[in-house]
Design an enzyme around this catalytic site. Structure first.
Site, PDB file in Angstrom:
ATOM      1  N   ARG A   1      38.750  40.645  32.459  1.00 58.82           N
ATOM      2  CA  ARG A   1      37.521  39.696  32.328  1.00 58.82           C
ATOM      3  C   ARG A   1      37.078  39.508  31.111  1.00 58.82           C
ATOM      4  O   ARG A   1      36.980  38.400  30.771  1.00 58.82           O
ATOM      5  CB  ARG A   1      36.675  40.228  33.482  1.00 58.82           C
ATOM      6  CG  ARG A   1      36.942  40.232  35.024  1.00 58.82           C
ATOM      7  CD  ARG A   1      35.697  40.540  35.758  1.00 58.82           C
ATOM      8  NE  ARG A   1      35.942  40.750  37.011  1.00 58.82           N
ATOM      9  CZ  ARG A   1      35.961  42.076  37.738  1.00 58.82           C
ATOM     10  NH1 ARG A   1      35.418  43.001  37.081  1.00 58.82           N
ATOM     11  NH2 ARG A   1      36.228  42.252  38.830  1.00 58.82           N
TER      12      ARG A   1
ATOM     13  N   PHE B   1      41.133  32.741  43.832  1.00 61.97           N
ATOM     14  CA  PHE B   1      41.165  33.917  44.440  1.00 61.97           C
ATOM     15  C   PHE B   1      39.709  34.673  43.816  1.00 61.97           C
ATOM     16  O   PHE B   1      40.033  35.854  43.428  1.00 61.97           O
ATOM     17  CB  PHE B   1      42.219  34.953  44.519  1.00 61.97           C
ATOM     18  CG  PHE B   1      43.675  34.037  44.893  1.00 61.97           C
ATOM     19  CD1 PHE B   1      43.839  34.011  46.035  1.00 61.97           C
ATOM     20  CD2 PHE B   1      44.253  33.336  43.911  1.00 61.97           C
ATOM     21  CE1 PHE B   1      45.225  33.351  46.540  1.00 61.97           C
ATOM     22  CE2 PHE B   1      45.285  32.672  44.330  1.00 61.97           C
ATOM     23  CZ  PHE B   1      45.730  32.794  45.562  1.00 61.97           C
TER      24      PHE B   1
ATOM     25  N   ASP C   1      37.958  30.431  46.689  1.00 66.10           N
ATOM     26  CA  ASP C   1      38.311  31.417  47.579  1.00 66.10           C
ATOM     27  C   ASP C   1      38.305  30.823  48.830  1.00 66.10           C
ATOM     28  O   ASP C   1      37.542  30.202  49.454  1.00 66.10           O
ATOM     29  CB  ASP C   1      37.297  32.567  47.451  1.00 66.10           C
ATOM     30  CG  ASP C   1      37.926  33.812  47.885  1.00 66.10           C
ATOM     31  OD1 ASP C   1      38.235  34.792  46.998  1.00 66.10           O
ATOM     32  OD2 ASP C   1      38.118  34.163  49.170  1.00 66.10           O
TER      33      ASP C   1
ATOM     34  N   ALA D   1      35.328  26.519  48.850  1.00 63.53           N
ATOM     35  CA  ALA D   1      35.688  27.536  49.882  1.00 63.53           C
ATOM     36  C   ALA D   1      37.207  26.788  50.365  1.00 63.53           C
ATOM     37  O   ALA D   1      37.082  25.951  51.352  1.00 63.53           O
ATOM     38  CB  ALA D   1      34.852  27.655  51.154  1.00 63.53           C
TER      39      ALA D   1
ATOM     40  N   ASP E   1      44.593  35.491  40.742  1.00 62.02           N
ATOM     41  CA  ASP E   1      44.332  36.873  41.144  1.00 62.02           C
ATOM     42  C   ASP E   1      44.335  37.008  42.601  1.00 62.02           C
ATOM     43  O   ASP E   1      43.345  37.268  43.065  1.00 62.02           O
ATOM     44  CB  ASP E   1      43.133  37.343  40.332  1.00 62.02           C
ATOM     45  CG  ASP E   1      42.902  39.000  40.661  1.00 62.02           C
ATOM     46  OD1 ASP E   1      44.037  39.526  40.715  1.00 62.02           O
ATOM     47  OD2 ASP E   1      41.798  39.410  40.651  1.00 62.02           O
TER      48      ASP E   1
ATOM     49  N   CYS F   1      48.612  42.488  42.447  1.00 61.34           N
ATOM     50  CA  CYS F   1      48.027  43.982  42.686  1.00 61.34           C
ATOM     51  C   CYS F   1      48.760  44.741  43.770  1.00 61.34           C
ATOM     52  O   CYS F   1      48.348  45.628  44.231  1.00 61.34           O
ATOM     53  CB  CYS F   1      46.648  43.821  43.004  1.00 61.34           C
ATOM     54  SG  CYS F   1      46.259  42.902  44.247  1.00 61.34           S
TER      55      CYS F   1
HETATM   56  N1  SAH Z   1      39.620  38.116  41.281  1.00 59.26           N
HETATM   57  C1  SAH Z   1      38.652  38.876  42.290  1.00 59.26           C
HETATM   58  C2  SAH Z   1      39.515  39.751  43.224  1.00 59.26           C
HETATM   59  C3  SAH Z   1      40.367  38.917  44.160  1.00 59.26           C
HETATM   60  S1  SAH Z   1      40.409  39.785  45.575  1.00 59.26           S
HETATM   61  C4  SAH Z   1      37.873  39.650  41.138  1.00 59.26           C
HETATM   62  O1  SAH Z   1      38.191  39.769  39.946  1.00 59.26           O
HETATM   63  O2  SAH Z   1      36.785  40.492  41.862  1.00 59.26           O
HETATM   64  C5  SAH Z   1      41.493  38.277  46.451  1.00 59.26           C
HETATM   65  C6  SAH Z   1      40.610  37.318  47.122  1.00 59.26           C
HETATM   66  O3  SAH Z   1      41.418  36.335  47.630  1.00 59.26           O
HETATM   67  C7  SAH Z   1      39.778  37.582  48.267  1.00 59.26           C
HETATM   68  O4  SAH Z   1      38.368  37.153  48.002  1.00 59.26           O
HETATM   69  C8  SAH Z   1      40.387  36.574  49.454  1.00 59.26           C
HETATM   70  O5  SAH Z   1      39.352  35.990  50.162  1.00 59.26           O
HETATM   71  C9  SAH Z   1      40.963  35.408  48.567  1.00 59.26           C
HETATM   72  N2  SAH Z   1      42.029  34.610  49.301  1.00 59.26           N
HETATM   73  C10 SAH Z   1      43.008  35.054  50.010  1.00 59.26           C
HETATM   74  N3  SAH Z   1      44.062  34.373  50.233  1.00 59.26           N
HETATM   75  C11 SAH Z   1      43.475  33.046  49.792  1.00 59.26           C
HETATM   76  C12 SAH Z   1      43.985  32.019  49.582  1.00 59.26           C
HETATM   77  N4  SAH Z   1      45.441  31.584  50.029  1.00 59.26           N
HETATM   78  N5  SAH Z   1      43.034  30.854  49.009  1.00 59.26           N
HETATM   79  C13 SAH Z   1      41.983  31.240  48.320  1.00 59.26           C
HETATM   80  N6  SAH Z   1      41.613  32.402  48.277  1.00 59.26           N
HETATM   81  C14 SAH Z   1      42.501  33.481  49.037  1.00 59.26           C
END
Ligand code: SAH
Length: 392
Positions: free
Chosen positions: A211, A227, A249, A276, A296, A336
């Site tokens: 970050r 995400f 997200d 969303a 991510d 991850c």
């Molecule tokens: N980048 C974040 C962590 C990501 S965790 C950080 O730095 O903290 C992964 C996230 O992806 C979750 O919040 C989940 O709700 C979201 N997610 C899962 N599938 C998704 C999709 N198809 N489109 C958008 N978001 C998604």
């Protein structure tokens, strides 16, 4: 007192990995078990000549023993104090904890010699997660070790293993109590953490340094953070002077967490918008809208059987972002999934580039930070991989 209930005798030749400090004994390595251990019991591990190699937690399944000690000496519960103190010292030595950062991973399972245990500390509150029944059964010893050795850094312990164990357990405070959401500071940026409602332990500490790097490249840019979960990358981009940030997200809850964190850091809707939405849907009509894009996603593959499908997901996601990013744009892309190694991830991103048909350079390889250490003998502990790409 640790009670050893059985001896696990290994087949001839299978002692080699234990001698190399690999913490897992697989069921295929077993010659026999002397005694009748219960799930989570401490057992002794011996070679085919019955020489003691170490001690660990027993569990039925592919990984039969998770070793905590690689010595013939009988362990006692002080082992938790020793390992937790050592882990804390390592976080200080590597400056993970500093004036700008009061949240860190104190225990990263195998990487800290405590397989099956995760402890994240958020500004005085420890969130502890057991991934093995042995750690679950030893939780009181672990809490005592935290109290005795880190009284200033840990005032409360929340135990959150309801979704990580095959055993009935409640999420609960084992020491003190704390209200959520709780305020933390990471490289000077503020975030609310809610370990009771949030994913995993409440916050993804593993992206801290990535970050920071994103921030350094975001000044004056339009940034898309997909995400986004708690909006970590978005806050760093805005703090560093991005002129516009969009966060996406699919979870409404995540979007609302992101909004709160953006406000907490003093930014408003002129600089930031939240969506969303599914990332793939969102990317469809965004050609030339962003200079910087963060990808991510959650672990697309949690098991080897799901790997093929997951690779298709990573391939498509990266190709879509590469197609729409502005010329001279930068993509931060991550995986991850533990079962997807560095090379496989890299090859997949290459395939995305070919599909997108743009000129792309790799600027940097990214990984997990110093508070998510990997034992050199346990490469399985390396799970976070990332690439910084330059798209001409
Ligand atoms: N980048 C974040 C962590 C990501 S965790 C950080 O730095 O903290 C992964 C996230 O992806 C979750 O919040 C989940 O709700 C979201 N997610 C899962 N599938 C998704 C999709 N198809 N489109 C958008 N978001 C998604």
């Amino acid at each position: 007192m640790i009670k050893i209930t059985a001896s696990v005798i290994l087949k001839h030749g299978r002692e080699a990995s234990v001698k190399r400090f690999h913490p897992w004994v697989f069921s295929g390595a077993l010659q026999t078990i002397e005694g009748e251990p219960h799930e989570g019991d401490w057992v002794e591990v011996k070679d085919f000549k019955k020489k003691t190699l170490g001690f660990g937690h027993y569990q039925k399944g592919t990984i039969t023993v998770r070793l905590l000690s690689f010595s013939a000496e009988m362990p006692n519960e002080k082992i938790y104090s020793e390992k937790i103190t050592r882990a804390f010292r390592q976080r200080l030595l590597t400056h993970v904890i500093n004036e700008q950062t009061n949240c860190f991973r104190l225990v990263h399972g195998e990487g800290d010699g405590l397989p099956g245990l995760i402890i994240d500390v958020y500004n005085g509150i420890a969130v502890m997660q057991a991934h093995s029944l042995g750690m679950h059964r030893d939780k009181e010893w672990i809490v005592n070790a935290l109290c005795q050795n880190l009284p200033e850094s840990v005032q409360a312990v929340y135990y959150k293993s309801q979704n990580t164990l095959n055993a009935k357990t409640e999420n609960e405070y084992l020491l003190g109590m704390a209200a959520t959401p709780h305020l933390i500071t990471e490289h000077g940026n503020k975030f609310y953490v809610d370990w009771e409602e949030g994913q995993k332990t409440g916050f993804f500490l593993d992206q801290r340094e990535n970050r920071k790097l994103l921030g350094q490249l975001s000044s004056g840019k339009s940034v898309l953070n997909t995400f986004c979960y708690t909006g970590g990358f978005s806050v760093y981009a805005l703090s560093a002077g991005a002129h516009l940030v969009h966060s996406v997200d699919s979870s409404e809850k995540a979007v609302s967490l992101t909004k709160k964190n953006i406000e907490l850091n003093g930014f408003d809707s002129n600089q930031h918008a939240c969506f969303a939405m599914d990332t793939f849907e969102f990317l469809k009509d965004k050609k030339d809208a962003y200079d910087v894009i963060v990808l991510d996603p959650p672990a697309f593959a949690k098991h080897k059987d799901a790997r093929h499908q997951a690779m298709k997901g990573y391939q498509r996601l990266n190709a879509e972002a590469m197609k729409i990013i502005k010329p001279n744009g930068i993509i931060f892309t991550f995986s991850c999934s533990q079962v997807v190694d560095k090379q496989l991830f890299y090859d997949t991103v290459v395939s995305s580039a070919i599909q997108a048909g743009r000129e792309i350079k790799v600027l940097q390889h990214l990984g997990q930070p110093a508070d998510h250490p990997v034992s050199i003998y346990h490469p399985e502990g390396e799970y976070l991989k990332g690439l910084v790409l330059y798209v001409s």
